[in-house]
Design an enzyme around this catalytic site. Structure first.
Site, PDB file in Angstrom:
ATOM      1  N   GLU A  24      73.691  70.765  44.905  1.00  0.00           N
ATOM      2  CA  GLU A  24      72.621  69.908  45.417  1.00  0.00           C
ATOM      3  C   GLU A  24      71.418  69.849  44.481  1.00  0.00           C
ATOM      4  O   GLU A  24      70.309  69.529  44.900  1.00  0.00           O
ATOM      5  CB  GLU A  24      72.195  70.391  46.806  1.00  0.00           C
ATOM      6  CG  GLU A  24      73.320  70.370  47.825  1.00  0.00           C
ATOM      7  CD  GLU A  24      72.896  70.935  49.165  1.00  0.00           C
ATOM      8  OE1 GLU A  24      72.106  70.278  49.854  1.00  0.00           O
ATOM      9  OE2 GLU A  24      73.359  72.032  49.513  1.00  0.00           O
ATOM     10  N   SER A 152      74.458  69.227  52.425  1.00  0.00           N
ATOM     11  CA  SER A 152      74.413  67.797  52.113  1.00  0.00           C
ATOM     12  C   SER A 152      75.772  67.114  52.273  1.00  0.00           C
ATOM     13  O   SER A 152      76.064  66.143  51.583  1.00  0.00           O
ATOM     14  CB  SER A 152      73.875  67.562  50.690  1.00  0.00           C
ATOM     15  OG  SER A 152      72.511  67.907  50.621  1.00  0.00           O
ATOM     16  N   TYR A 218      71.615  59.964  50.799  1.00  0.00           N
ATOM     17  CA  TYR A 218      70.723  59.899  49.651  1.00  0.00           C
ATOM     18  C   TYR A 218      70.726  58.576  48.894  1.00  0.00           C
ATOM     19  O   TYR A 218      69.914  58.408  47.981  1.00  0.00           O
ATOM     20  CB  TYR A 218      71.059  61.039  48.682  1.00  0.00           C
ATOM     21  CG  TYR A 218      70.916  62.396  49.335  1.00  0.00           C
ATOM     22  CD1 TYR A 218      69.683  62.817  49.808  1.00  0.00           C
ATOM     23  CD2 TYR A 218      72.008  63.235  49.511  1.00  0.00           C
ATOM     24  CE1 TYR A 218      69.537  64.051  50.429  1.00  0.00           C
ATOM     25  CE2 TYR A 218      71.874  64.469  50.129  1.00  0.00           C
ATOM     26  CZ  TYR A 218      70.638  64.872  50.577  1.00  0.00           C
ATOM     27  OH  TYR A 218      70.504  66.091  51.201  1.00  0.00           O
ATOM     28  N   ARG A 258      65.803  71.771  60.134  1.00  0.00           N
ATOM     29  CA  ARG A 258      66.353  70.579  60.776  1.00  0.00           C
ATOM     30  C   ARG A 258      67.720  70.928  61.336  1.00  0.00           C
ATOM     31  O   ARG A 258      68.576  71.444  60.614  1.00  0.00           O
ATOM     32  CB  ARG A 258      66.495  69.430  59.787  1.00  0.00           C
ATOM     33  CG  ARG A 258      66.749  68.079  60.456  1.00  0.00           C
ATOM     34  CD  ARG A 258      67.303  67.057  59.497  1.00  0.00           C
ATOM     35  NE  ARG A 258      68.690  67.363  59.145  1.00  0.00           N
ATOM     36  CZ  ARG A 258      69.098  67.682  57.928  1.00  0.00           C
ATOM     37  NH1 ARG A 258      68.243  67.789  56.933  1.00  0.00           N
ATOM     38  NH2 ARG A 258      70.374  67.920  57.701  1.00  0.00           N
ATOM     39  N   ASP A 260      71.277  69.737  63.180  1.00  0.00           N
ATOM     40  CA  ASP A 260      72.152  68.578  63.313  1.00  0.00           C
ATOM     41  C   ASP A 260      72.963  68.708  64.596  1.00  0.00           C
ATOM     42  O   ASP A 260      73.682  69.705  64.772  1.00  0.00           O
ATOM     43  CB  ASP A 260      73.102  68.484  62.118  1.00  0.00           C
ATOM     44  CG  ASP A 260      72.365  68.419  60.785  1.00  0.00           C
ATOM     45  OD1 ASP A 260      71.138  68.212  60.799  1.00  0.00           O
ATOM     46  OD2 ASP A 260      73.019  68.570  59.743  1.00  0.00           O
ATOM     47  N   GLU A 273      74.883  72.480  62.831  1.00  0.00           N
ATOM     48  CA  GLU A 273      74.300  73.495  61.958  1.00  0.00           C
ATOM     49  C   GLU A 273      72.787  73.409  61.978  1.00  0.00           C
ATOM     50  O   GLU A 273      72.212  72.416  62.453  1.00  0.00           O
ATOM     51  CB  GLU A 273      74.810  73.340  60.526  1.00  0.00           C
ATOM     52  CG  GLU A 273      74.445  72.020  59.873  1.00  0.00           C
ATOM     53  CD  GLU A 273      75.006  71.907  58.461  1.00  0.00           C
ATOM     54  OE1 GLU A 273      74.544  72.667  57.584  1.00  0.00           O
ATOM     55  OE2 GLU A 273      75.884  71.069  58.238  1.00  0.00           O
ATOM     56  N   ASN A 275      69.675  73.637  59.220  1.00  0.00           N
ATOM     57  CA  ASN A 275      69.326  73.627  57.795  1.00  0.00           C
ATOM     58  C   ASN A 275      67.978  74.319  57.614  1.00  0.00           C
ATOM     59  O   ASN A 275      66.946  73.795  58.051  1.00  0.00           O
ATOM     60  CB  ASN A 275      69.246  72.186  57.289  1.00  0.00           C
ATOM     61  CG  ASN A 275      70.572  71.465  57.417  1.00  0.00           C
ATOM     62  OD1 ASN A 275      71.416  71.525  56.533  1.00  0.00           O
ATOM     63  ND2 ASN A 275      70.769  70.777  58.545  1.00  0.00           N
ATOM     64  N   GLY A 279      65.798  68.740  53.484  1.00  0.00           N
ATOM     65  CA  GLY A 279      65.370  67.876  52.394  1.00  0.00           C
ATOM     66  C   GLY A 279      63.969  67.317  52.616  1.00  0.00           C
ATOM     67  O   GLY A 279      63.534  67.092  53.746  1.00  0.00           O
TER      68      GLY A 279
END
Length: 312
Positions: A24, A152, A218, A258, A260, A273, A275, A279
């Site tokens: 990443e 990602s 992205y 964050r 998900d 998950e 994070n 990002g």
């Protein structure tokens, strides 16, 4: 260690750690550049460090006193950098060593979610392609195959049949860590921001592709739509927030994260998950959620910086 005050931090040498050695890297470079620019605009003295094998020397050379971690993936999000900074007694942003390591390893975090009765899609993990290919799975197609230590959506595939499954196993086996196989859950993709012990809000991701993969995340022309605030019934929103708050607490997260999640048509919530270093690019979800709550990007970066501490 208590968080520092604004004027105190403005007198210190702040390093934004970006780039790194993971898959990443390119995303991290964008994250780091955006954070550094935002902090400079707030009056902080910032040096940007592209993290490599010479990191210790760079930290000493630049006389770094506070680190803003803008890394993603292995050797940045997984507790390695956090442990180094603890050893060097340099306060840093985000979660500590244990929470970072647990959050980055998908199979380990799944075990934690199961132990705390946090709903997550049924799963199994394998140590090798051969083991996975020979195993009888406890759930039917479609299913999801993931490398356990990448972020990602790198190496993630949805498989509708055995041929796709075998190919996905080979891809996942090419990465470090276990191969994670999940039951596919069809539902709305709801991402939840968390900041310093509280839920910030939820945003719905509507990907134009098969799922919210690397390109959907992205690429500016991916066609992905973001709905903020997510259009949720009160009961569903409350349940999603409860699940995400419980998951952050179970992992011991700090700073900003964050989570998900998936919301099924029947109203069930499944956590995928958490994070621990989300990002912070122009298309990233945490800044979108924060902005929707009145916390603009510069203010978000400053708040995270002021929360930099040693955790060990």
């Amino acid at each position: 260690m208590k968080p520092m005050q604004r004027e105190e931090v403005k007198q210190k040498r702040v390093a934004v750690l970006k780039g790194g050695l993971s898959q990443e890297r390119e995303v991290s470079l964008k994250t780091g550049a955006a954070i550094a620019q935002a902090l400079r605009s707030q009056g902080y003295g910032v040096v940007e460090i592209d993290v490599g094998l010479d990191l210790v020397a760079r930290l000493l050379e630049e006389k770094v006193e506070v680190a803003f971690i803008a890394l993603h993936g292995r050797w940045g999000e997984d507790g390695c950098i956090q442990g180094l900074l603890e050893s060097m007694r340099i306060p840093y942003t985000g979660s500590g060593v244990l929470a970072s390591a647990a959050g980055m390893d998908k199979t380990f975090s799944k075990r934690i979610f199961d132990a705390f009765n946090i709903p997550t899609p049924p799963w199994v993990a394998f140590d090798s392609y051969e083991e996975a290919a020979a195993a009888r799975l406890p759930f039917a197609f479609p299913l999801v195959v993931k490398p356990s230590r990448e972020g990602s959506s790198i190496g993630v595939n949805i498989c509708k049949g055995m041929e796709e499954y075998q190919a996905a196993l080979r891809i996942a086996a090419g990465f470090e860590g276990q191969i994670l196989v999940e039951c596919f859950v069809k539902g709305r993709e709801i991402q939840v921001g968390y900041l310093e012990g509280e839920i910030l809000g939820a945003i719905e991701v509507v990907a134009a592709r098969a799922f919210y993969d690397y390109q959907a995340k992205y690429s500016a022309d991916s066609g992905t739509r973001y709905i903020f605030p997510a259009a949720l019934e009160a009961k569903a929103q409350q349940r999603i927030f409860e699940v995400c708050l419980q998951a952050n607490r179970a992992l011991g997260c700090q700073g900003a994260t964050r989570a998900d999640t998936l919301l099924t048509p029947e109203g069930e919530v499944f956590l995928l998950e958490v994070n621990t270093l989300p990002g912070m690019t122009a298309t990233s979800l945490l800044p979108k959620i924060a902005a929707g709550k009145g916390l603009e990007f510069g203010g978000l970066c400053e708040r995270l910086l002021l929360g930099a501490t040693l955790k060990a």
